[in-house]
Design an enzyme around this catalytic site. Structure first.
Site, PDB file in Angstrom:
ATOM      1  N   ASP A  24       0.825  -1.222   0.000  1.00 56.59           N
ATOM      2  CA  ASP A  24       0.000   0.000   0.000  1.00 56.59           C
ATOM      3  C   ASP A  24       0.856   1.268   0.000  1.00 56.59           C
ATOM      4  OD1 ASP A  24      -2.411  -1.616   0.352  1.00 56.59           O
ATOM      5  OD2 ASP A  24      -1.776  -1.835   2.436  1.00 56.59           O
ATOM      6  N   LYS A  50       2.565   2.093  -5.004  1.00 56.79           N
ATOM      7  CA  LYS A  50       3.296   1.527  -6.154  1.00 56.79           C
ATOM      8  C   LYS A  50       2.543   1.729  -7.452  1.00 56.79           C
ATOM      9  CE  LYS A  50       3.500  -2.583  -4.422  1.00 56.79           C
ATOM     10  NZ  LYS A  50       2.838  -2.266  -3.143  1.00 56.79           N
ATOM     11  N   GLY A  83      -4.030  -4.413  -4.910  1.00 59.33           N
ATOM     12  CA  GLY A  83      -4.718  -3.407  -5.702  1.00 59.33           C
ATOM     13  C   GLY A  83      -3.841  -2.200  -5.938  1.00 59.33           C
ATOM     14  N   HIS A  84      -3.919  -1.648  -7.141  1.00 61.12           N
ATOM     15  CA  HIS A  84      -3.208  -0.422  -7.472  1.00 61.12           C
ATOM     16  C   HIS A  84      -4.241   0.630  -7.856  1.00 61.12           C
ATOM     17  CE1 HIS A  84       0.854  -2.508  -8.611  1.00 61.12           C
ATOM     18  NE2 HIS A  84       0.650  -2.421  -7.326  1.00 61.12           N
ATOM     19  N   GLN A  89       1.824  -6.076  -3.026  1.00 57.19           N
ATOM     20  CA  GLN A  89       2.164  -6.049  -1.589  1.00 57.19           C
ATOM     21  C   GLN A  89       3.532  -5.389  -1.348  1.00 57.19           C
ATOM     22  OE1 GLN A  89       1.163  -9.499  -2.746  1.00 57.19           O
ATOM     23  NE2 GLN A  89      -0.963  -9.049  -2.316  1.00 57.19           N
TER      24      GLN A  89
END
Length: 462
Positions: A29, A32, A56-57, A239
């Site tokens: 988180d 990235k 998730g991005h 991650q």
């Protein structure tokens, strides 16, 4: 025996250091998605090498927010090839949903490639994940419940379903009839849950196969060919370092290897093909789920960071735990990943603070330590030792160069670079692409022309 020595002048290739790995230097988180999106502009190929829909991005482009889980954020550039590598685990239902969402927004998806040897998340993986976590009670890990761990477990047990199995109806039927009957015993006897209908699952997944078939290739060969053609390749992990299965805060970790070394295993390329590793770290620290967190702030300051940083998970929406920057974790990430440079994100979240703390050491059982402990028990008992720095108490969101930053903000960055013992290449000051200071392009620029602890870019080429 005649020995022939051939000397090669590699400078004659005139090729910039172009094969770059982007990793999270904390518990994930870190932002990235935005950094990968920025670097994708210079990349010909973007490769996701591990994890699944548990990651998730979030990328904001011209005020529009894109939330991506499996598809690399490079998909937002129409001329960039995007690969889901063999080290990932793929939930085909959610992947198709993601494709549909992008297509509805007029984002082309024909440049997506899926590894034929990636493993597939099945319905029983999700059910077992949720049931197992519930059964753990006070010993829960804090998983997303998306079936990621059970999918990787089947991969290691050699009972998993791979994408290439999904493409072969006879193979899929044969494997799933046996596997689902085996899993049904676990569902009924261990978790007291109803069994799955093998034929219904088979038909559902054969439907997914037809939708995904045009995207499935030998991605390892594709990447190798791209390297031979001197195309710029960006490898993105999900991650972060402290969630790595082998190097993270076990057992509160993910089920794969987000560290830089995972890029080779998760894509099928050799380590000599990687030119540079970029770590992404927030200007403070967050983590989702269970596990020790020495610098965690449980009071008003933690709430302030959470609110200003919009600290809610892209995948689950869970509230993130917030704390001060931890330099011991940072130095550990530098060592484990071989970081060449850093991208510091969310510096703007600290804009209002009068003072900012940075963890520079731990105290364990009365002893001072300055390196991340390998013992989980020790880490759980760590007390942070802080260095307090003055805040800048003015907005940085409009800053576009180091000269624009308040002196205290620049001093803070210099202090982090000194503690981490690695230069800073990028500073992010908001969610949008343009809210960024590029000290040096980490792909095309000189390898060490970056912000060092002395505060000024150092123009030297390795």
């Amino acid at each position: 025996m005649q020995i022939i020595i051939v000397c090669v002048n590699f400078s004659s290739f005139n090729k910039p250091l172009a094969n770059v790995v982007v990793i999270g230097a904390q518990w994930g988180d870190e932002g990235k998605g935005k950094i990968t999106d920025l670097l994708s502009k210079s990349a010909d190929v973007v490769v996701r090498y591990q994890g699944g829909v548990n990651a998730g991005h979030t990328v904001v482009v011209k005020g529009q927010t894109f939330k991506l889980h499996l598809i690399p954020s490079g998909i937002l550039y129409p001329d960039t090839d995007c690969i889901i590598g063999c080290g990932t685990v793929i939930d085909p239902e959610l992947l198709i949903q993601e494709l549909d969402q992008l297509q509805a927004l007029k984002i082309p998806t024909g440049n997506l490639l899926i590894s034929q040897t990636a493993h597939v998340t099945m319905p029983y993986h999700r059910i077992i994940d949720e049931a197992s976590e519930k059964q753990r009670g006070n010993h829960k890990i804090g998983t997303t419940g998306r079936g990621i761990g059970p999918t990787y477990a089947d991969k290691s047990e050699r009972t998993g379903i791979r994408v290439q199995d999904l493409m072969d109806s006879d193979t899929l039927r044969s494997q799933l009839r046996w596997t689902i009957n085996y899993k049904n015993v676990i569902l009924e006897k261990l978790y007291n849950l109803p069994p799955l209908d093998p034929e219904k699952v088979i038909e559902e997944y054969l439907g997914y196969a037809e939708r995904l078939r045009p995207y499935v290739v030998d991605t390892s060969l594709f990447i190798y060919d791209a390297i031979q053609r001197r195309r710029n390749i960006l490898f993105e992990g999900a991650q972060g370092t402290l969630l790595d299965l082998d190097h993270g805060t076990y057992p509160y970790v993910t089920s794969s290897n987000p560290v830089a070394g995972g890029a080779c295993v998760g894509t099928g390329v050799g380590p000599t093909m990687i030119d540079r590793v970029i770590g992404v770290a927030k200007a403070y620290t967050t983590r989702v789920g269970e596990g020790p967190f020495p610098t965690e702030l449980n009071g008003k300051m933690g709430e302030l960071l959470c609110d200003r940083g919009a600290e809610f998970g892209t995948t689950t929406g869970r509230k993130r735990r917030c704390g001060w920057f931890d330099a011991l974790i940072g130095r550990y990430a530098v060592r484990i990943n071989g970081l060449d440079c850093l991208a510091i994100t969310k510096l703007d979240v600290l804009d209002e603070l009068e003072e900012i703390n940075v963890c520079v050491a731990y105290e364990i059982d009365g002893k001072l330590i300055e390196e991340f402990p390998s013992s989980a028990r020790q880490f759980a008992n760590c007390k942070p030792i802080y260095k307090t720095l003055p805040g800048w108490q003015q907005s940085t969101t409009e800053c576009r160069s180091l000269d624009d930053l308040p002196k205290q903000a620049l001093d803070y960055l210099k202090f982090l670079a000194e503690l981490m013992e690695v230069p800073i290449a990028i500073v992010s000051l908001g969610a949008s692409r343009d809210q960024t200071i590029i000290v040096e392009d980490p792909i095309h620029g000189p390898k060490r022309a970056l912000l060092h602890a002395n505060g000024s870019p150092v123009q030297s080429v390795v």
